[in-house]
Design a protein around this motif. Structure first.
Motif, PDB file in Angstrom:
ATOM      1  N   ALA A  98      -7.632   1.470  -8.601  1.00  0.00           N
ATOM      2  CA  ALA A  98      -6.887   0.708  -7.484  1.00  0.00           C
ATOM      3  C   ALA A  98      -7.743  -0.323  -6.902  1.00  0.00           C
ATOM      4  O   ALA A  98      -7.297  -1.241  -6.039  1.00  0.00           O
ATOM      5  CB  ALA A  98      -6.346   1.549  -6.363  1.00  0.00           C
ATOM      6  N   GLY A 115      -4.938  -3.135  -7.184  1.00  0.00           N
ATOM      7  CA  GLY A 115      -4.252  -1.878  -6.368  1.00  0.00           C
ATOM      8  C   GLY A 115      -3.455  -2.674  -5.286  1.00  0.00           C
ATOM      9  O   GLY A 115      -3.354  -3.624  -5.017  1.00  0.00           O
ATOM     10  N   GLY A 123      -2.601  -0.157  -9.679  1.00  0.00           N
ATOM     11  CA  GLY A 123      -4.195  -0.591  -9.895  1.00  0.00           C
ATOM     12  C   GLY A 123      -4.021  -0.636 -11.695  1.00  0.00           C
ATOM     13  O   GLY A 123      -3.212  -0.464 -12.307  1.00  0.00           O
TER      14      GLY A 123
END
Length: 155
Positions: A68, A72, A34
């Motif tokens: 995230a 992500g 992420g």
């Protein structure tokens, strides 16, 4: 090479990640990816009281968090369990640069095809654990030793 796991609806919560082949104990499964951000940036963007009961934030080290929600990968869908089959491992950068540390998800026991991948999120909030927060962070893993909450005892 076929994927070793797939994301789909989970009986635990929302989406989950499921093994498509045998994953052996000790095997690295996936890196949690992420956008890298500081703790202050995360607090400014999301607040710091844990009021949502849902997060894609993963504390990487004292300086950084992985978000995230932004850029992500499938690892963000791995659900919490009080009796997990995986664990999250922080791999520190060989160069000592905290921006290059990584979170890896690895199997802590052999996982069969079709089995949902889970790990203990280890969520510790700085605010007092009220009944409302415990309910907000309710655990639905269904394991015999389920604590009923994703919140972990304060250290």
């Amino acid at each position: 090479m076929p994927a070793r796991f797939i994301a789909r609806r989970s009986p635990i919560h929302g989406n989950g990640v499921f093994a498509t082949e045998v994953i052996r104990k000790g095997e690295e499964i996936v890196q949690y990816k992420g956008t890298l951000m500081t703790h202050d940036e995360a607090d400014a963007m999301y607040g710091d009281g844990g009021e949502t009961g849902h997060t894609f934030l993963f504390t990487l080290n004292d300086e950084y968090i992985i978000d995230a929600n932004r850029k992500g990968n499938t690892a963000r869908w791995i659900n919490h369990s009080c009796n997990p089959n995986c664990r999250a491992v922080i791999e520190e950068s060989a160069s000592g640069d905290p921006r290059r540390d990584r979170v890896l998800i690895e199997a802590i026991r052999t996982i069969k095809p079709g089995e949902e991948l889970t790990y203990n999120y280890g969520i510790v909030l700085e605010v007092p654990y009220t009944a409302r927060l415990k309910k907000l962070w309710q655990c639905l893993c269904g394991s015999p030793g389920c604590t009923g909450t994703l919140l972990q005892p304060k250290r």
